[in-house]
Design a protein around this motif. Structure first.
Motif, PDB file in Angstrom:
ATOM      1  N   ASN A 203      31.834  40.604  39.435  1.00  0.00           N
ATOM      2  CA  ASN A 203      33.243  40.320  39.183  1.00  0.00           C
ATOM      3  C   ASN A 203      33.452  38.916  38.635  1.00  0.00           C
ATOM      4  O   ASN A 203      34.487  38.633  38.033  1.00  0.00           O
ATOM      5  CB  ASN A 203      34.060  40.454  40.472  1.00  0.00           C
ATOM      6  CG  ASN A 203      34.140  41.861  40.998  1.00  0.00           C
ATOM      7  OD1 ASN A 203      34.242  42.071  42.205  1.00  0.00           O
ATOM      8  ND2 ASN A 203      34.109  42.846  40.127  1.00  0.00           N
ATOM      9  N   VAL A 468      38.853  38.488  42.200  1.00  0.00           N
ATOM     10  CA  VAL A 468      40.123  37.795  42.016  1.00  0.00           C
ATOM     11  C   VAL A 468      41.196  38.385  42.919  1.00  0.00           C
ATOM     12  O   VAL A 468      41.982  37.653  43.545  1.00  0.00           O
ATOM     13  CB  VAL A 468      40.559  37.845  40.537  1.00  0.00           C
ATOM     14  CG1 VAL A 468      42.016  37.417  40.380  1.00  0.00           C
ATOM     15  CG2 VAL A 468      39.656  36.944  39.697  1.00  0.00           C
ATOM     16  N   GLU A 469      41.241  39.699  43.037  1.00  0.00           N
ATOM     17  CA  GLU A 469      42.242  40.341  43.893  1.00  0.00           C
ATOM     18  C   GLU A 469      42.020  39.986  45.359  1.00  0.00           C
ATOM     19  O   GLU A 469      42.986  39.769  46.107  1.00  0.00           O
ATOM     20  CB  GLU A 469      42.191  41.855  43.690  1.00  0.00           C
ATOM     21  CG  GLU A 469      42.683  42.284  42.316  1.00  0.00           C
ATOM     22  CD  GLU A 469      42.272  43.693  41.945  1.00  0.00           C
ATOM     23  OE1 GLU A 469      42.795  44.205  40.941  1.00  0.00           O
ATOM     24  OE2 GLU A 469      41.407  44.269  42.646  1.00  0.00           O
ATOM     25  N   HIS A 764      42.107  34.479  34.066  1.00  0.00           N
ATOM     26  CA  HIS A 764      40.967  35.392  34.086  1.00  0.00           C
ATOM     27  C   HIS A 764      41.019  36.339  32.894  1.00  0.00           C
ATOM     28  O   HIS A 764      42.024  36.433  32.185  1.00  0.00           O
ATOM     29  CB  HIS A 764      40.928  36.193  35.391  1.00  0.00           C
ATOM     30  CG  HIS A 764      42.210  36.898  35.723  1.00  0.00           C
ATOM     31  ND1 HIS A 764      42.706  37.958  34.987  1.00  0.00           N
ATOM     32  CD2 HIS A 764      43.114  36.691  36.709  1.00  0.00           C
ATOM     33  CE1 HIS A 764      43.837  38.380  35.517  1.00  0.00           C
ATOM     34  NE2 HIS A 764      44.115  37.622  36.554  1.00  0.00           N
ATOM     35  N   ARG A 766      41.431  39.387  30.603  1.00  0.00           N
ATOM     36  CA  ARG A 766      42.334  40.536  30.576  1.00  0.00           C
ATOM     37  C   ARG A 766      41.509  41.819  30.606  1.00  0.00           C
ATOM     38  O   ARG A 766      40.614  42.004  29.802  1.00  0.00           O
ATOM     39  CB  ARG A 766      43.163  40.468  29.284  1.00  0.00           C
ATOM     40  CG  ARG A 766      44.326  41.422  29.207  1.00  0.00           C
ATOM     41  CD  ARG A 766      45.306  40.984  28.133  1.00  0.00           C
ATOM     42  NE  ARG A 766      44.664  40.845  26.828  1.00  0.00           N
ATOM     43  CZ  ARG A 766      44.920  41.648  25.786  1.00  0.00           C
ATOM     44  NH1 ARG A 766      45.774  42.622  25.894  1.00  0.00           N
ATOM     45  NH2 ARG A 766      44.317  41.442  24.627  1.00  0.00           N
ATOM     46  N   LYS A 769      39.309  40.835  34.845  1.00  0.00           N
ATOM     47  CA  LYS A 769      39.611  39.828  35.871  1.00  0.00           C
ATOM     48  C   LYS A 769      38.435  38.911  36.193  1.00  0.00           C
ATOM     49  O   LYS A 769      38.344  38.361  37.285  1.00  0.00           O
ATOM     50  CB  LYS A 769      40.161  40.483  37.143  1.00  0.00           C
ATOM     51  CG  LYS A 769      41.567  41.027  36.976  1.00  0.00           C
ATOM     52  CD  LYS A 769      42.281  41.251  38.290  1.00  0.00           C
ATOM     53  CE  LYS A 769      43.763  41.549  38.053  1.00  0.00           C
ATOM     54  NZ  LYS A 769      44.506  41.737  39.310  1.00  0.00           N
TER      55      LYS A 769
END
Length: 790
Positions: A203, A468-469, A764, A766, A769
């Motif tokens: 990620n 990121v989430e 981040h 697109r 992320k």
């Protein structure tokens, strides 16, 4: 490096006062003129073995690195050849090995001597130099220390806390070094617990690849194998520092260049490993001035100029092809391939033809003539490979850029034939493999029907959190626990100023590590450090000595067997740690024999094969094949697992990879963060970066001399770097020394992870992320220096 001697021309509106203790007074900046490899690598190898007190044992163990029946390197994931060299390890791979087999120990006595508050002031090198953690530890708030705890007590408490939590508020993170066996158990435990919150280090690096390539060619990984190097006619490099991040690739590159094959490099910095190489295993090169020139053309594009450069090359090819068609000459496009295998070409070609050359030159940062020369070389090659790294994937428009790079290959049919293909160069040693066996937050990528049938449970189908989430949830106080299988998550993520404060509010953090690191000192309210065996260590279980397996960057699976004695008798293997926690955390399930799996890892591989039969057919029988065994990839056979069953040209809709950059304002610079020569990921082996001539510090910004002058700075001045953003959050890193460097105007280089504080969480890629660490808008604020230090 030449120093800039210019007076201060700009009076800043504000200044940062500098603390004396933060000035690297012993830092030096001297240009390093030698090639990659050679005596510099030999000296670095001797230095790290001496530093970790493993000169004799380390030398012996290194002879088994990346060898059949030996162990897979714990650092980079570059391919392991079937016919290895005598020394099948690179400088950085040797550093990673020495770091793991070090004689230094972080024992209970060490932790009794140092409070966590004290260790928080240490830098990354000082923290990990404490050595191998020898027994499980739990943070004690009353004494502000980590205290020993039994394995049983640790597992019981962690499981009890997790059972009381909502699984959707718990994250199970995996670094890229966990084996296929560990990764499979880990994802199964998380899903049986009830969550797809399985972010991993992909990620933060190559998730852009995992999003882009399935849309274009129907596979999430590259198509190149080691065999292709012997058949290629041209290699294109975009955004990768091969000499530091995958040095073993220099051997096949050396062979390619000796055949006269052109290598064209696109990179903002002139990285030494892609300029010239001295093979340390060649007596002739070691005792003479001989070396191999790697790049035949080196284009120093602007940070983020990759897409514009690729569009420029495509434009040149189309222009020449149009002329060839008009004159009845041989075409440059592979029309048969395009017609039979692809979709979207005409729309793509129209957009490229309409792209103005002046805009392409401005965004790429190189001239039309340079791009045309690169395109002509590429067009003259029958078979070409394209390699790229995080210099491509860590941008706002990384997915679009990878689309464009793939377009360039599709134009000439350079996918699905020997000597051709695309090759995302992965970082950590099994980061690609753990995805293959289920470490992903995306349930659609997991064979849930197989898991359901094999283990009689209902896998969660709600999308989980990516990196990121997960950070956003932590920032907002919406997570309860974070379990880290390896890595140094707190240090690797963006927005340190925001995230470190939020991290301390997490009810539970657990970290499986070999070394104490920043994520241990920035901890949750309850914090456990669980030390594990390293991959290089002998793993003894009930069924005898065990081996594990990994997948390399080219999609080949390899066995790995440890050779060193464990650092402590109290260490558990990663599979054992996962299994012991799972037994306490999950309801009893007769279909899952955690103890049997840990007693014999071959049974885990049987389970992997049952879950992924197409990829892991005869897993146990084939894992020791010389050179590994390749996973089947449809794109290699020109079969396209895309929704329309074809390879897809993706039409570019712009040139700038970072549309939220505030224009080309002269006071705003583009920062790229990067690793140094003595570093792997967040692990820093020393404060030197010899290829860039930086010695004794990492608190430095390397700038174009013209930018130094325009900002009223001189070499050796100190500045505070501040992110330019509109969200109202102040992001600053003070006490950075500026030095002139060969980098495009408007671009600045600094080190990861020290400058991650400057990367906003919202900045981040697109679609994927991935934190956009390679193009951060910053401004510089000169600092006042104390007279005695000026």
């Amino acid at each position: 490096m030449r120093r800039a001697n210019c007076p201060s021309m700009i009076q800043p509106a504000r200044r940062c006062d500098m603390k004396t203790k933060d000035i690297p007074e012993d830092a030096t900046f001297d240009e390093y003129n030698n090639a990659a490899g050679g005596w510099g690598s030999v000296k670095a190898l001797g230095s790290i073995l001496q530093q970790e007190h493993v000169i004799a044992s380390g030398t012996r163990i290194l002879m088994h690195q990346n060898k059949p029946e030996g162990f897979a390197c714990v650092s980079c994931s570059w391919a392991k050849p079937a016919d290895p060299h005598l020394f099948e390890f690179c400088e950085n791979g040797a550093k990673a090995t020495a770091w793991e087999i070090t004689r230094k120990r972080a024992t209970a006595a060490f932790f009794a001597q140092h409070t966590v508050t004290e260790m928080e002031a240490w830098n990354d090198l000082e923290l990990e130099s404490s050595g191998r953690v020898t027994e499980p530890m739990k943070y004690d708030a009353a004494s502000d220390r980590y205290l020993p705890v039994s394995w049983s007590e640790a597992f019981d408490d962690i499981a009890a806390q997790l059972r009381a939590m909502d699984p959707k508020k718990v994250v199970f993170y995996a670094s890229g070094r966990a084996s296929l066996e560990t990764s499979y158990l880990y994802q199964l435990m998380a899903r049986m617990y009830g969550t797809n919150n399985l972010p991993d280090s992909s990620n933060m690096c190559h998730e852009s690849t995992s999003v882009a390539l399935p849309q274009t060619i129907g596979v999430p990984v590259g198509t190149v194998t080691l065999d292709d190097f012997g058949q290629t006619d041209c290699i294109l490099f975009f955004g990768h520092n091969t000499g530091t991040n995958a040095p073993r690739m220099l051997h096949p590159l050396e062979e390619v260049r000796k055949r006269g094959v052109p290598v064209i490099t696109f990179n903002p910095l002139r990285e030494r490993g892609l300029e010239r190489f001295v093979n340390p295993q060649s007596p002739k090169e070691m005792v003479t001035p001989a070396h191999t020139d790697i790049s035949t053309q080196y284009l120093q594009i602007k940070i983020g100029g990759d897409s514009a450069a690729a569009i420029g090359m495509a434009k040149r090819i189309l222009e020449r092809d149009d002329k060839a068609r008009q004159e009845g000459l041989p075409r440059l496009l592979d029309l048969a391939f395009i017609e039979e295998h692809t979709s979207g070409f005409e729309q793509f070609a129209d957009a490229v033809r309409a792209a103005p050359w002046d805009e392409l030159e401005r965004h790429a940062g190189v001239s039309r003539a340079e791009l045309e020369l690169a395109a002509d070389t590429y067009a003259g090659a029958g078979r070409a490979m394209l390699m790229y790294g995080m210099g491509v994937t860590q941008h706002r428009e990384a997915v679009r850029t990878i689309h464009m790079l793939t377009n360039l290959l599709l134009m000439r049919g350079n996918i699905g034939k020997p000597g051709a293909g695309i090759c995302p160069i992965r970082g950590h040693s099994n980061v690609q493999g753990q995805r293959t066996v289920g470490i992903t937050e995306k349930p659609e990528l997991v064979p849930n029907d197989k898991l359901r049938a094999l283990y009689h449970f209902e896998p969660p189908m709600e999308k989980g959190l990516n990196t990121v989430e997960a950070c956003e949830k932590i920032r907002d106080g919406e997570l309860s626990a974070f379990f880290m299988l390896g890595g140094n998550f707190v240090r690797a993520i963006p927005d340190h100023g925001v995230m470190e404060a939020a991290w301390r509010k997490l009810p539970l953090t657990v970290q499986v590590v070999t070394h104490f690191n920043r994520s241990c000192v920035i901890h949750g309210q309850t914090s456990y450090v669980l030390p594990c065996l390293g991959r290089i260590e002998i793993d003894r279980q009930r069924g005898g000595e065990q081996a594990v397996s990994v997948e390399d960057s080219t999609g080949c699976m390899h066995g790995s067997r440890g050779r060193a004695e464990p650092a402590s008798p109290h260490l558990l293997s990663e599979p054992a740690i996962v299994a012991e926690l799972a037994k306490r955390l999950l309801p009893f399930n007769p279909q899952v024999d955690w103890d049997g799996w840990v007693g014999d890892y071959a049974r885990i591989r049987d389970a992997i094969e049952a879950t992924y039969p197409d990829i892991f057919r005869d897993f146990n029988a084939r894992m020791w094949n010389p050179g590994g065994f390749a996973r089947p990839l449809a794109a290699r056979e020109r079969q396209w697992k895309t929704p329309n069953g074809r390879a897809n040209f993706m039409t570019p809709d712009g040139f700038d990879p970072d549309p939220d950059m505030p224009g080309d304002a002269p006071e705003v610079l583009r920062l790229m963060t990067t690793r140094g020569d003595s570093q792997f990921n967040t692990t820093v082996y020393s404060l030197d970066d010899r290829f860039r001539g930086v010695w004794g510090t990492r608190r430095v910004l390397l700038m174009n001399l013209r930018d130094l002058q325009q900002h009223g700075l001189a070499a050796g001045d100190f500045v505070c770097a501040e992110t330019v953003s509109a969200d109202g959050v102040e992001r600053r890193v003070p006490h950075l020394r500026v030095e002139p460097f060969d980098i495009p105007v408007g671009c600045v280089m600094g080190y990861f992870p020290e400058l991650n504080r400057l990367i906003p969480l919202f900045h981040h890629a697109r679609g994927s992320k991935v934190p956009a660490a390679k193009s951060v808008p910053i401004r510089l604020i000169p600092e006042l220096r104390e007279p005695s230090l000026s």
